[in-house]
Design a protein around this motif. Structure first.
Motif, PDB file in Angstrom:
ATOM      1  N   GLU A  81       0.635  -1.216  -0.004  1.00 26.33           N
ATOM      2  CA  GLU A  81      -0.061   0.089   0.122  1.00 26.33           C
ATOM      3  C   GLU A  81       0.858   1.248   0.097  1.00 26.33           C
ATOM      4  O   GLU A  81       1.918   1.240   0.517  1.00 26.33           O
ATOM      5  N   SER A  82       0.431   2.328  -0.579  1.00 26.26           N
ATOM      6  CA  SER A  82       1.173   3.702  -0.686  1.00 26.26           C
ATOM      7  C   SER A  82       1.034   4.333   0.749  1.00 26.26           C
ATOM      8  O   SER A  82       0.091   4.280   1.414  1.00 26.26           O
ATOM      9  N   THR A  83       2.072   5.018   0.982  1.00 24.07           N
ATOM     10  CA  THR A  83       2.215   5.889   2.121  1.00 24.07           C
ATOM     11  C   THR A  83       1.196   7.219   1.919  1.00 24.07           C
ATOM     12  O   THR A  83       1.039   7.526   0.672  1.00 24.07           O
ATOM     13  N   VAL A  87      16.783  17.752 -20.090  1.00 20.62           N
ATOM     14  CA  VAL A  87      16.124  17.617 -18.845  1.00 20.62           C
ATOM     15  C   VAL A  87      14.631  18.064 -18.741  1.00 20.62           C
ATOM     16  O   VAL A  87      14.391  19.349 -19.303  1.00 20.62           O
ATOM     17  N   ARG A  88      13.616  17.013 -18.504  1.00 23.48           N
ATOM     18  CA  ARG A  88      12.239  17.557 -18.664  1.00 23.48           C
ATOM     19  C   ARG A  88      11.610  17.320 -17.121  1.00 23.48           C
ATOM     20  O   ARG A  88      10.519  18.024 -16.892  1.00 23.48           O
ATOM     21  N   THR A  89      12.559  16.854 -16.383  1.00 25.51           N
ATOM     22  CA  THR A  89      11.692  16.528 -15.024  1.00 25.51           C
ATOM     23  C   THR A  89      13.134  17.057 -14.028  1.00 25.51           C
ATOM     24  O   THR A  89      14.176  16.740 -13.897  1.00 25.51           O
ATOM     25  N   VAL A  90      12.676  17.900 -13.074  1.00 20.19           N
ATOM     26  CA  VAL A  90      13.636  18.277 -11.779  1.00 20.19           C
ATOM     27  C   VAL A  90      13.045  18.022 -10.476  1.00 20.19           C
ATOM     28  O   VAL A  90      12.073  18.523 -10.432  1.00 20.19           O
ATOM     29  N   ILE A  91      13.870  17.451  -9.654  1.00 21.48           N
ATOM     30  CA  ILE A  91      13.337  17.095  -8.302  1.00 21.48           C
ATOM     31  C   ILE A  91      14.289  17.520  -7.405  1.00 21.48           C
ATOM     32  O   ILE A  91      15.408  17.370  -7.299  1.00 21.48           O
ATOM     33  N   LEU A  92      13.766  18.450  -6.347  1.00 18.88           N
ATOM     34  CA  LEU A  92      14.590  18.963  -5.189  1.00 18.88           C
ATOM     35  C   LEU A  92      14.204  18.099  -4.086  1.00 18.88           C
ATOM     36  O   LEU A  92      13.234  18.462  -3.574  1.00 18.88           O
ATOM     37  N   ASP A  93      15.069  17.409  -3.535  1.00 18.17           N
ATOM     38  CA  ASP A  93      14.691  16.640  -2.475  1.00 18.17           C
ATOM     39  C   ASP A  93      15.488  17.121  -1.064  1.00 18.17           C
ATOM     40  O   ASP A  93      16.524  17.547  -1.020  1.00 18.17           O
ATOM     41  N   GLU A  94      14.663  17.100   0.066  1.00 21.70           N
ATOM     42  CA  GLU A  94      14.884  17.762   1.103  1.00 21.70           C
ATOM     43  C   GLU A  94      15.589  19.157   0.894  1.00 21.70           C
ATOM     44  O   GLU A  94      16.760  19.535   1.193  1.00 21.70           O
ATOM     45  N   ALA A  95      14.699  19.927   0.191  1.00 23.22           N
ATOM     46  CA  ALA A  95      15.155  21.078  -0.122  1.00 23.22           C
ATOM     47  C   ALA A  95      15.458  22.272   1.044  1.00 23.22           C
ATOM     48  O   ALA A  95      16.427  23.008   0.942  1.00 23.22           O
ATOM     49  N   THR A 107      11.152  13.325   7.059  1.00 26.01           N
ATOM     50  CA  THR A 107      12.088  12.011   6.311  1.00 26.01           C
ATOM     51  C   THR A 107      11.581  10.770   6.817  1.00 26.01           C
ATOM     52  O   THR A 107      11.061  10.699   7.930  1.00 26.01           O
ATOM     53  N   GLY A 108      11.586   9.637   6.038  1.00 24.81           N
ATOM     54  CA  GLY A 108      10.990   8.474   6.610  1.00 24.81           C
ATOM     55  C   GLY A 108       9.781   8.102   5.954  1.00 24.81           C
ATOM     56  O   GLY A 108       9.109   7.152   6.333  1.00 24.81           O
ATOM     57  N   THR A 109       8.948   9.250   5.382  1.00 26.85           N
ATOM     58  CA  THR A 109       7.665   8.980   4.955  1.00 26.85           C
ATOM     59  C   THR A 109       7.473   8.404   3.491  1.00 26.85           C
ATOM     60  O   THR A 109       6.325   8.040   3.049  1.00 26.85           O
ATOM     61  N   GLY A 110       8.390   8.135   2.757  1.00 30.67           N
ATOM     62  CA  GLY A 110       8.311   7.394   1.592  1.00 30.67           C
ATOM     63  C   GLY A 110       8.450   8.711   0.581  1.00 30.67           C
ATOM     64  O   GLY A 110       7.939   8.318  -0.701  1.00 30.67           O
ATOM     65  N   LYS A 111       9.227   9.532   0.839  1.00 32.28           N
ATOM     66  CA  LYS A 111       9.321  10.523  -0.300  1.00 32.28           C
ATOM     67  C   LYS A 111       9.744  10.140  -1.640  1.00 32.28           C
ATOM     68  O   LYS A 111       9.448  10.451  -2.721  1.00 32.28           O
ATOM     69  N   ALA A 170      22.053  11.212  -1.494  1.00 28.29           N
ATOM     70  CA  ALA A 170      22.086  10.810  -2.862  1.00 28.29           C
ATOM     71  C   ALA A 170      22.330   9.411  -3.286  1.00 28.29           C
ATOM     72  O   ALA A 170      21.670   8.816  -4.271  1.00 28.29           O
ATOM     73  N   ILE A 171      23.352   8.784  -2.609  1.00 25.61           N
ATOM     74  CA  ILE A 171      23.437   7.301  -2.794  1.00 25.61           C
ATOM     75  C   ILE A 171      22.037   6.596  -2.405  1.00 25.61           C
ATOM     76  O   ILE A 171      21.853   5.859  -3.217  1.00 25.61           O
ATOM     77  N   GLN A 172      21.392   6.969  -1.328  1.00 27.74           N
ATOM     78  CA  GLN A 172      20.114   6.254  -1.134  1.00 27.74           C
ATOM     79  C   GLN A 172      19.209   6.375  -1.821  1.00 27.74           C
ATOM     80  O   GLN A 172      18.330   5.529  -2.402  1.00 27.74           O
ATOM     81  N   VAL A 173      19.068   7.645  -2.514  1.00 23.00           N
ATOM     82  CA  VAL A 173      17.783   7.990  -3.530  1.00 23.00           C
ATOM     83  C   VAL A 173      18.204   7.192  -4.747  1.00 23.00           C
ATOM     84  O   VAL A 173      17.392   6.539  -5.452  1.00 23.00           O
ATOM     85  N   ALA A 174      19.497   7.241  -5.077  1.00 22.57           N
ATOM     86  CA  ALA A 174      20.085   6.531  -6.565  1.00 22.57           C
ATOM     87  C   ALA A 174      19.937   4.821  -6.328  1.00 22.57           C
ATOM     88  O   ALA A 174      19.503   4.090  -7.301  1.00 22.57           O
TER      89      ALA A 174
END
Length: 522
Positions: free
Chosen positions: A24-26, A145-153, A48-52, A83-87
């Motif tokens: 199930e999705s968070t 590039v057609r999609t940009v994501i800023l994680d933990e901005a 952090t830790g919510t499935g972003k 960056a490593i974990q997201v990758a």
């Protein structure tokens, strides 16, 4: 909650999700995935830790054409660890579809990264500093590039990357989808969103109670000189499966991890002076259980996601409420309960109350563990291990010896002696730690240089301490780079960082004049 089959995903993406064990999705995934799949700009607010990562990774993987041989998506992260974990998660999500992704971060050989770029990855996951290195070298081009994501901005801006982020985003085509994820929404994040996002959908799953409800939070009031003995007793009494202990400075982490080792605990330290290989080695030991206690600075632990952490112990009170939330968030994950203990000196009680006020959570007071409680805890753990071993089938070879000993000795005395041996003699070694200055609560005053605006993470500074003795930087107080000639140089970097001005253009965010880069912060 929605199942992932309800989102209309490609079969190969669904298969990857199933293989990863997701059913199930968070909440953040349920709200963000449909918006992202429509191609709309998005602001996602979640802790952090919510499935972003899956919230933006699933729709990203789903829409990329496998035939693409260009960089079509860019994910920016504040630290190399993240960056490593997201990758890693992007790689798992895209493995059946055949998506090619590549992490780009400092501390790794840039020539090796350039070689990897020749394999034409479709997704780049990188830290701002190293991304700019490649852009300046023309080894990464963002024209497609057609999609940009800023994680933990919020973390990226707190760490001083506003200029870098703006420089990078200006090189990406205007016709793109931009998604910004942040735990908090201070004024500088709002300005960034206004500048680079187009009519974004705001998705928020921030609970009314900032800190996690599954974490049992408590504090122990004691003097600085009592902390180490209290820590040893607490570890013995609680018998954690995996524990993270937070210290305020690199010196504290080094001294504390060494002291714990002398007392017979399996502990190692983690801070910004470690090389990437040393860091990876420590984290591997912690993940596989070779060590059960990790001693870390705030910044070194940013982005860490280790399952099974049962206890967090704040050996030193954190500088601000957001750091407190990030620290205790290392435990109590995936629906499991966790425990967070905070050591507070009498002069820091007011600052603790300030943390309670901001996090909207009452932290209960507990007494310092007694020696009797510590001994009882160790004995209980030993007994549990013996009973677990008794359930297994691999102790038959010892039965003959057991029968022989029982014929010669009283069973109670024999078992008591075995327990004593298994529990181990506590090494009574005198430990002297360098004391740290207490953190005192400081009322938030309007910053006249910034028209009363304050950054989200700056809740107060240590009494009598310099401005840059914060967890993000400081001569002796944080994980800051050493000055090397005219700039900052990381062990694996190919260029120096220039000093930054005290203010940037995001509404009066005052910082130290020399900014730390992401490679040393972790």
């Amino acid at each position: 909650m929605k199942t992932f089959s309800e989102f209309g995903l490609e079969p190969k993406v669904l298969r990857a999700i199933t293989e990863m064990g997701f059913e199930e999705s968070t909440p953040i995934q349920e709200k963000a995935i449909p918006v992202a799949m429509e191609g709309r700009d998005l602001i996602g607010q979640a802790q952090t830790g919510t499935g972003k990562t899956a919230a933006f990774g699933i729709p990203l993987i789903n829409k990329i054409d496998i035939k693409e041989e260009r960089i079509v998506a860019l994910i920016m992260c504040p630290t190399r660890e993240l960056a490593i974990q997201v990758a890693e998660e992007i790689e798992k999500l895209g493995r059946f579809k055949g998506i090619r992704s590549l992490p780009i971060y400092g501390g790794q050989d840039i020539v090796k990264q350039i070689r990897a770029l020749r394999k034409k990855p479709q997704i780049i996951i990188g830290t701002p500093g190293r991304l700019l290195d490649h852009i300046n070298r023309k080894t990464i081009k963002l024209d497609d590039v057609r999609t940009v994501i800023l994680d933990e901005a919020d973390e990226m801006l707190d760490m001083g990357f506003m200029d870098d982020i703006q420089s990078i985003l200006k090189l990406v085509p205007d016709e793109r989808q931009t998604m910004l994820f942040s735990a908090t929404m201070p004024i500088n994040i709002q300005k960034l969103a206004q500048q680079f996002l187009t009519n974004p959908e705001h998705v928020s799953v921030i609970p009314k109670q900032v800190s996690a409800p599954l974490i049992d939070q408590s504090y122990i009031e004691l003097h600085e000189r009592q902390k180490f003995e209290a820590l040893c007793r607490l570890i013995d009494m609680e018998a954690p499966d995996l524990a993270i202990i937070f210290g305020r400075t690199k010196r504290r982490v080094d001294e504390l991890s060494e002291a714990l080792q002398k007392r017979g605990y399996t502990a190692e330290g983690l801070h910004g002076d470690l090389s990437q290989n040393q860091r990876d080695n420590v984290m591997r030991k912690f993940r596989d259980g070779s060590i059960d206690v990790l001693v870390a600075t705030d910044v070194a632990a940013r982005g860490l996601d280790v399952s099974g952490v049962t206890h967090v112990i704040n050996f030193d009170l954190p500088q601000d409420p957001e750091s407190y939330v990030h620290r205790i968030g290392r435990t109590g994950r995936a629906g499991k309960e966790g425990a967070a203990f905070t050591f507070v000196t009498p002069r820091e009680i007011d600052h603790l109350h300030f943390i309670e006020k901001i996090t909207r959570h009452k932290i209960s007071r507990k007494p310092m563990p007694s020696l009797a409680e510590a001994i009882e805890g160790k004995q209980k753990l030993t007994a549990e291990r013996v009973l677990e071993a008794m359930q297994s089938e691999d102790h038959n070879q010892f039965k003959g010896l057991a029968i022989s000993l029982l014929e010669q000795h009283d069973s109670v005395h024999l078992l008591a002696a075995a327990f004593k041996l298994l529990t181990g003699e506590k090494k009574d070694i005198e430990i002297e730690l360098t004391p740290e200055d207490p953190i005192r609560a400081k009322k938030r005053r309007p910053d006249i240089r910034s028209n009363g605006r304050r950054p989200s993470g700056s809740y107060g500074t240590a009494g009598g301490a310099r401005r840059n003795d914060r967890p993000y930087g400081g001569d002796r107080g944080g994980d800051r780079n050493r000055r090397d000639g005219g700039g900052y140089r990381d062990g694996g970097r190919d260029r120096d960082y220039r000093g930054r001005s005290d203010r940037d253009n995001r509404g009066g965010y005052s910082r130290s004049s020399n900014r730390s880069n992401e490679e040393t912060l972790v």
